[in-house]
Design a protein around this motif. Structure first.
Motif, PDB file in Angstrom:
ATOM      1  N   TYR A  50      21.921  11.519  26.368  1.00 25.91           N
ATOM      2  CA  TYR A  50      20.729  11.058  27.092  1.00 25.91           C
ATOM      3  C   TYR A  50      20.192   9.763  26.493  1.00 25.91           C
ATOM      4  O   TYR A  50      19.803   8.843  27.219  1.00 25.91           O
ATOM      5  N   ARG A  51      20.153   9.677  25.163  1.00 25.81           N
ATOM      6  CA  ARG A  51      19.634   8.466  24.529  1.00 25.81           C
ATOM      7  C   ARG A  51      20.494   7.257  24.855  1.00 25.81           C
ATOM      8  O   ARG A  51      19.992   6.162  25.109  1.00 25.81           O
ATOM      9  N   HIS A  54      19.891   6.454  28.546  1.00 23.54           N
ATOM     10  CA  HIS A  54      18.547   5.871  28.707  1.00 23.54           C
ATOM     11  C   HIS A  54      18.552   4.396  28.291  1.00 23.54           C
ATOM     12  O   HIS A  54      17.958   3.545  28.969  1.00 23.54           O
ATOM     13  N   THR A  58      17.766   1.206  30.670  1.00 26.97           N
ATOM     14  CA  THR A  58      16.706   0.255  30.320  1.00 26.97           C
ATOM     15  C   THR A  58      17.206  -1.182  30.390  1.00 26.97           C
ATOM     16  O   THR A  58      16.491  -2.095  30.810  1.00 26.97           O
TER      17      THR A  58
END
Length: 262
Positions: A50-51, A54, A58
């Motif tokens: 997820y990081r 993400h 971004t």
């Protein structure tokens, strides 16, 4: 895998960056991916995946569908891809040749390059009649086995790549055998030819383009609309298309066509 072991032994290799790039590579085969699929493909937990996702979102390299929660490539990937294509010598060199050829003959031309196991159209100049029917557009990605515009890249690829690609296809046995025979014939005559394969009502003749090291870098195709009143049209397209291919190859520094006898 040996490649993964080599990476772990490389003190300069940044694992986080490598994982982020691996996520982008996953989209070579899939249009959309879920977070669990990405985590599984990386071999990490959902939190780490997820990081990474993400961060890519971004920066504009991934987007997420708010309804399905599926991820797909973002516009930054597209922009980088087109920047890379624009800088390719073959597109820069071939562009003026395509336009000059079209002004003389009014024949439609397409330029494609290998893109993994697919074909990427990087340039085209089409006549009014062909343009209304054509389904090949600049920026479009197409399967290598459909249409001479794309299939020429497969026909003149290395035997290793070609055999591996054919093994990856899920085609009926009879269709696979015909494809293999078509590729063999294309190599023997120096060009590929298809009729009604990618677009109904159109035919295409494809020629390989090589660089100064005689490496296959692109496929050139000329095409037109079927015309029963002109049974000799295909042969004319072959002759004119071959001459265009020779001009581009010569400008690329390749002596491929000078070694062929017609």
């Amino acid at each position: 895998m040996k490649e993964d072991l080599d990476k772990r032994d490389d003190m300069s290799y940044l694992q986080t960056a490598g994982r982020a790039l691996s996520i982008l590579k996953m989209f070579r085969q899939e249009n959309t991916l879920s977070l669990p699929a990405i985590a599984s493909g990386l071999g990490v937990g959902k939190t780490i995946a997820y990081r990474l996702v993400h961060t890519l979102m971004t920066e504009g390299f991934l987007v997420q569908d708010p309804l399905t929660k599926q991820y797909s490539l973002g516009e930054q990937v597209l922009l980088l891809g087109f920047c890379a294509v624009q800088r390719q010598d073959v597109k820069r060199i071939a562009h003026d040749f395509l336009w000059n050829f079209h002004e003389r003959t009014k024949i439609s031309t397409y330029l494609t390059i290998p893109c993994g196991n697919q074909s990427l159209c990087v340039d085209r100049v089409v006549s009014d009649s062909t343009g209304r029917l054509s389904t090949v557009f600049v920026g479009g990605v197409y399967p290598l086995f459909c249409g001479a515009t794309n299939r020429v890249l497969l026909a003149f690829a290395s035997p290793q790549f070609q055999s591996g690609y054919l093994r990856s296809l899920e085609l009926p046995e009879e269709e696979m055998a015909q494809l293999a025979e078509d590729l063999k014939q294309a190599q023997a005559r120096g060009y590929d030819f298809t009729h009604n394969r990618l677009t109904e009502g159109l035919f295409a003749v494809g020629f390989p383009i090589y660089n100064s090291s005689n490496q296959l870098v692109a496929g050139l195709s000329v095409g037109g609309v079927d015309d029963p009143a002109r049974p000799d049209a295909v042969e004319q397209f072959v002759q004119q298309g071959r001459q265009l291919a020779v001009e581009i190859n010569n400008q690329m520094g390749s002596n491929y066509y000078s070694n062929l006898i017609y």
